[in-house]
Structures are given as C-alpha cells and as structure tokens.
Design a protein around this motif. Structure first.
Motif, PDB file in Angstrom:
ATOM      1  N   HIS A  48     -33.433  -5.924 -39.365  1.00  0.00           N
ATOM      2  CA  HIS A  48     -33.407  -7.210 -38.663  1.00  0.00           C
ATOM      3  C   HIS A  48     -33.685  -8.357 -39.621  1.00  0.00           C
ATOM      4  O   HIS A  48     -34.458  -8.212 -40.567  1.00  0.00           O
ATOM      5  CB  HIS A  48     -34.472  -7.272 -37.572  1.00  0.00           C
ATOM      6  N   CYS A  71     -34.146  -6.587 -24.618  1.00  0.00           N
ATOM      7  CA  CYS A  71     -34.481  -5.448 -25.505  1.00  0.00           C
ATOM      8  C   CYS A  71     -34.947  -4.232 -24.694  1.00  0.00           C
ATOM      9  O   CYS A  71     -35.986  -4.278 -24.033  1.00  0.00           O
ATOM     10  CB  CYS A  71     -35.581  -5.866 -26.483  1.00  0.00           C
ATOM     11  N   PRO A  72     -34.207  -3.126 -24.737  1.00  0.00           N
ATOM     12  CA  PRO A  72     -34.602  -1.955 -23.946  1.00  0.00           C
ATOM     13  C   PRO A  72     -35.885  -1.296 -24.451  1.00  0.00           C
ATOM     14  O   PRO A  72     -36.558  -0.604 -23.698  1.00  0.00           O
ATOM     15  CB  PRO A  72     -33.401  -1.007 -24.084  1.00  0.00           C
ATOM     16  N   SER A  73     -36.209  -1.501 -25.705  1.00  0.00           N
ATOM     17  CA  SER A  73     -37.434  -0.911 -26.266  1.00  0.00           C
ATOM     18  C   SER A  73     -38.642  -1.808 -26.084  1.00  0.00           C
ATOM     19  O   SER A  73     -39.757  -1.400 -26.405  1.00  0.00           O
ATOM     20  CB  SER A  73     -37.261  -0.658 -27.767  1.00  0.00           C
ATOM     21  N   CYS A  75     -39.617  -4.278 -27.836  1.00  0.00           N
ATOM     22  CA  CYS A  75     -40.329  -4.340 -29.120  1.00  0.00           C
ATOM     23  C   CYS A  75     -40.225  -5.719 -29.768  1.00  0.00           C
ATOM     24  O   CYS A  75     -40.464  -5.875 -30.952  1.00  0.00           O
ATOM     25  CB  CYS A  75     -39.832  -3.255 -30.061  1.00  0.00           C
ATOM     26  N   ILE A  76     -39.837  -6.737 -28.970  1.00  0.00           N
ATOM     27  CA  ILE A  76     -39.788  -8.110 -29.490  1.00  0.00           C
ATOM     28  C   ILE A  76     -40.854  -8.929 -28.766  1.00  0.00           C
ATOM     29  O   ILE A  76     -40.920  -8.916 -27.528  1.00  0.00           O
ATOM     30  CB  ILE A  76     -38.399  -8.745 -29.262  1.00  0.00           C
ATOM     31  N   CYS A 101     -37.551   0.087 -32.443  1.00  0.00           N
ATOM     32  CA  CYS A 101     -36.180  -0.384 -32.198  1.00  0.00           C
ATOM     33  C   CYS A 101     -35.196   0.780 -32.172  1.00  0.00           C
ATOM     34  O   CYS A 101     -35.319   1.712 -32.957  1.00  0.00           O
ATOM     35  CB  CYS A 101     -35.813  -1.365 -33.302  1.00  0.00           C
ATOM     36  N   ILE A 102     -34.231   0.721 -31.270  1.00  0.00           N
ATOM     37  CA  ILE A 102     -33.201   1.771 -31.224  1.00  0.00           C
ATOM     38  C   ILE A 102     -31.865   1.247 -31.756  1.00  0.00           C
ATOM     39  O   ILE A 102     -30.838   1.874 -31.618  1.00  0.00           O
ATOM     40  CB  ILE A 102     -33.026   2.327 -29.795  1.00  0.00           C
ATOM     41  N   PHE A 103     -31.886   0.065 -32.338  1.00  0.00           N
ATOM     42  CA  PHE A 103     -30.720  -0.538 -32.987  1.00  0.00           C
ATOM     43  C   PHE A 103     -29.497  -0.615 -32.064  1.00  0.00           C
ATOM     44  O   PHE A 103     -28.385  -0.305 -32.447  1.00  0.00           O
ATOM     45  CB  PHE A 103     -30.407   0.198 -34.305  1.00  0.00           C
ATOM     46  N   CYS A 104     -29.765  -1.020 -30.840  1.00  0.00           N
ATOM     47  CA  CYS A 104     -28.671  -1.159 -29.868  1.00  0.00           C
ATOM     48  C   CYS A 104     -27.849  -2.413 -30.150  1.00  0.00           C
ATOM     49  O   CYS A 104     -26.682  -2.497 -29.773  1.00  0.00           O
ATOM     50  CB  CYS A 104     -29.235  -1.210 -28.459  1.00  0.00           C
ATOM     51  N   GLY A 105     -28.459  -3.409 -30.767  1.00  0.00           N
ATOM     52  CA  GLY A 105     -27.743  -4.645 -31.091  1.00  0.00           C
ATOM     53  C   GLY A 105     -27.738  -5.669 -29.967  1.00  0.00           C
ATOM     54  O   GLY A 105     -27.158  -6.747 -30.111  1.00  0.00           O
ATOM     55  N   LEU A 118     -28.829  -7.983 -37.123  1.00  0.00           N
ATOM     56  CA  LEU A 118     -29.151  -6.676 -37.692  1.00  0.00           C
ATOM     57  C   LEU A 118     -28.255  -6.553 -38.922  1.00  0.00           C
ATOM     58  O   LEU A 118     -27.055  -6.335 -38.799  1.00  0.00           O
ATOM     59  CB  LEU A 118     -28.869  -5.552 -36.692  1.00  0.00           C
TER      60      LEU A 118
HETATM   61  S1  SF4 Z   1     -31.619  -3.736 -31.561  1.00  0.00           S
HETATM   62 FE1  SF4 Z   1     -33.774  -3.140 -31.414  1.00  0.00          FE
HETATM   63  S2  SF4 Z   1     -34.888  -5.052 -31.226  1.00  0.00           S
HETATM   64 FE2  SF4 Z   1     -32.736  -5.484 -30.732  1.00  0.00          FE
HETATM   65  S3  SF4 Z   1     -32.546  -5.246 -28.517  1.00  0.00           S
HETATM   66 FE3  SF4 Z   1     -32.027  -3.268 -29.406  1.00  0.00          FE
HETATM   67  S4  SF4 Z   1     -33.949  -2.147 -29.443  1.00  0.00           S
HETATM   68 FE4  SF4 Z   1     -34.485  -4.280 -29.159  1.00  0.00          FE
END
Ligand code: SF4
Ligand code: SF4
Length: 187
Positions: A48, A71-73, A75-76, A101-105, A118
């Motif tokens: 990020h 954000c599904p996790s 984590c923000i 983060c699960i890097f969903c974007g 990202l």
């Molecule tokens: S990429 Fe990571 S920080 Fe961004 S929305 Fe997905 S889980 Fe959350």
C-alpha cells in the motif's frame, strides 16, 4: 510383457530416464529469482502507498473514509478533524494493518481521488509486525520508494480507471484518472 521380464530389462527405469532426458531440453518453468523477475500483470496488488501530490508534496486523501468502510478486513483506521473556516475534513490519522489485508483492492477502487494505491512493490517481508503497520508517513514513503524503482515515466493504476460503470455515476477523479508523472512526483 510380464512383470518378471519388465524387471529383468529395467523397463520402468528406462522409461523414467527417458522422461528425465526429454526434460533436459525443455525451457525451465522456474526463473533465477531474485536476479530475474517476472513481469507483473496489470492490476497486481502489492504494498500500500499514498500517492504524493506534486503540488503539495502531501497525500491526496480527503478523509472521506470510504476505504475504511469498504475494507472487508477492517484493517484501515482513519481519524479527521474539521477545518473551522472551510468546513473541509483534515486527515489526522490514517493507518493500515497490512498483515490483516487480503489485497482485494476495494480501498483503491473506491477512493474518489485516487489517493491510495496497492503498488507493484512486493518485496517487503520483515521480521516485525510494526514494519507492516503503515501510518500516513509510512504510506507516503512507500510511494516514494515504489515510484523511484518504477521503470516507466508515468504510473496509472488499473483500479483508478473503473470500467463497466456509467461515467456519470463515477466521482470526478475516476472519470478520467490522470497518470502520475514519475518525474514530477518523485521526491
Ligand atoms: S486491499 Fe486490504 S486494506 Fe484494501 S480494502 Fe482490501 S483488505 Fe482492506
Ligand atoms: S477513500 Fe481515499 S480519500 Fe477517502 S479516506 Fe480512503 S484514501 Fe482517503
């Protein structure tokens, strides 16, 4: 051919050696990482970063909190104050726990001003959790580090340019996202 004859003539062994011999002349599927690197696919999601705005030298974030909401996790973490004169939000805290983060974007996709990205930078393994807890300053330095080693002169992330949604329904920053000039923005 019965089993005994197969054993006497080493048929299975010969078959195995033939496969080995054939493989010697094929192109290897592996590469000599880290000396060699594979080209990354469009839309690769790595570390990020906050894009550094060329005019202000700061982040572009307007503290809308959309990224944290989507954000599904979860984590923000964002906090902001209100400018008493303009009524605009002023970002006071922005943190991402990248280990969750699960890097969903979704965060970079939803950001109306393309402040968050990202990057294609993925070599950031570390020994401590703290190294992967990104605050505002760290997100900006992540950008500087990424854009310095980026090979092209302009950077445009796939998730800044949304397809399949009517232009009128997109925020202005998403309608015609501008590429970031490496020359202008690297610090
Ligand atoms: S990429 Fe990571 S920080 Fe961004 S929305 Fe997905 S889980 Fe959350
Ligand atoms: S969506 Fe973009 S502008 Fe809004 S809080 Fe997140 S990074 Fe900032």
């Amino acid at each position: 051919m019965n089993n005994l004859l197969k054993k006497i003539l080493f048929i299975d062994l010969i078959k195995g050696l033939l496969i080995t011999f054939k493989t010697i002349f094929t192109t290897p599927v592996t590469i000599r990482y880290p000396k060699q690197k594979r080209p990354l696919e469009d839309g690769f999601r790595g570390r990020h970063a906050f894009v550094r705005d060329p005019e202000t030298g700061k982040e572009r974030c307007v503290a809308c909190t959309k990224c944290a909401q989507v954000c599904p996790s979860q984590c923000i973490y964002i906090d902001y104050s209100i400018n008493s004169e303009t009524g605009a939000r002023v970002l006071t805290k922005y943190e991402i726990d990248a280990l969750r983060c699960i890097f969903c974007g979704y965060c970079e996709e939803v950001c109306p001003v393309n402040a968050l990205v990202l990057t294609e930078f993925f070599e950031y393994a570390s020994y401590t959790r703290e190294d992967n807890y990104f605050n505002k300053e760290k997100l900006l330095s992540n950008w500087d580090e990424f854009i310095r080693q980026y090979e092209k002169t302009e950077y445009l992330n796939k998730f800044w340019h949304l397809s399949g949604i009517g232009r009128d329904r997109l925020p202005i920053g998403k309608r015609e996202p501008k590429a970031v000039s490496k020359k202008e923005e690297s610090q």
